[in-house]
Write a protein that holds these residues in place. Structure first.
Motif: not given
Length: 269
Positions: A100-121
């Protein structure tokens, strides 16, 4: 049993398993299945393990734990079976909390990556799983759409170009357009290596010259890795007889030829 105690006992058992280098989520799924089915045999089938493999995993975990993880259940309508001990239940509770902690962390990082298009791509390209040995990222430089087929030119970061031919319907479905990012996928078996053209010209639209940088010989065929001038690498699957006939060695100059129809184009969803 309190949640604090479950976490404490679970952390202890988890640490012991990790020290042995055998911590694997299959163990947790196996324990969970045993708890649900009451049978090691049925649980092994549920998680895709052999009965012997499941037994070995359970024995290894049991040897490293301070308390037994399994207990035999005797009698009853089902004729007995296997049940989880409190220690195993604590371990499962701790594992679920970690998941559960891991899923919450991944969701948080996914939101963070959404602000960095180059890295997300980049991460999206790296995460794509395909049987095609060759995967090149680039930008669509030119698109030519005809009544039946379309020709797309992909510019790689190295300066090389790869041309793909696809149906017009596919081009429209993928919304192919100039300036868009795309991936070119080519199977290693679709590539022909040429070391000497001897004055002949090939009809293959794609011809990339490079140098053999690695050979991985198998029983029937060899994977030949070609390094292009810009630094990209391309892998071709060549029969062992073909490697010997061309006298391919590390350092040999060769050209990889493949048809535009052999290129699969991938576009961001």
């Amino acid at each position: 049993m309190s949640t604090a105690r479950a976490h404490r006992d679970g952390r202890l058992l988890t640490a012991e398993l990790r020290l042995a280098g055998r911590l694997d989520d299959r163990l947790f799924r196996l324990l969970q299945a045993i708890g649900e089915t009451g049978s090691i045999h049925r649980a092994a089938a549920t998680v895709g393990l052999s009965h012997k493999g499941a037994r070995l995993m359970l024995e290894t975990a049991g040897n490293m734990a301070h308390e037994p993880l399994l207990a035999s259940a005797v009698g009853g309508a089902g004729g007995g079976g296997t049940r989880l001990t409190p220690a195993a239940l604590s371990l499962l509770a701790a594992w679920q909390a970690l998941q559960n902690d891991l899923e919450a962390f991944l969701r948080e990082q996914e939101q963070r990556l959404a602000t960095q298009p180059a890295l997300t791509g980049l991460l999206r390209r790296l995460s794509m799983k395909t049987t095609a040995r060759n995967q090149f990222a680039g930008t669509i430089r030119h698109v030519e759409i005809g009544p039946v087929s379309a020709q797309v030119t992909l510019a790689l970061k190295s300066g090389d170009e790869i041309v793909a031919t696809l149906t017009t319907e596919a081009a429209r479905r993928l919304e192919v357009r100039e300036g868009a990012d795309a991936l070119a996928l080519i199977k290693a078996s679709a590539i022909v290596l040429v070391t000497d053209f001897a004055g002949w010209r090939l009809s293959a639209r794609n011809q990339l010259a490079g140098t053999v940088s690695r050979l991985e010989r198998g029983q029937v065929s060899t994977l030949v890795v070609l390094t292009l001038p810009g630094g990209d690498t391309l892998t071709a699957s060549v029969t062992n007889e073909g490697v010997e006939a061309l006298d391919l060695k590390v350092g040999t100059a060769a050209t990889a030829a493949f048809k535009a129809y052999s290129v699969i184009l991938a576009m961001p969803a």
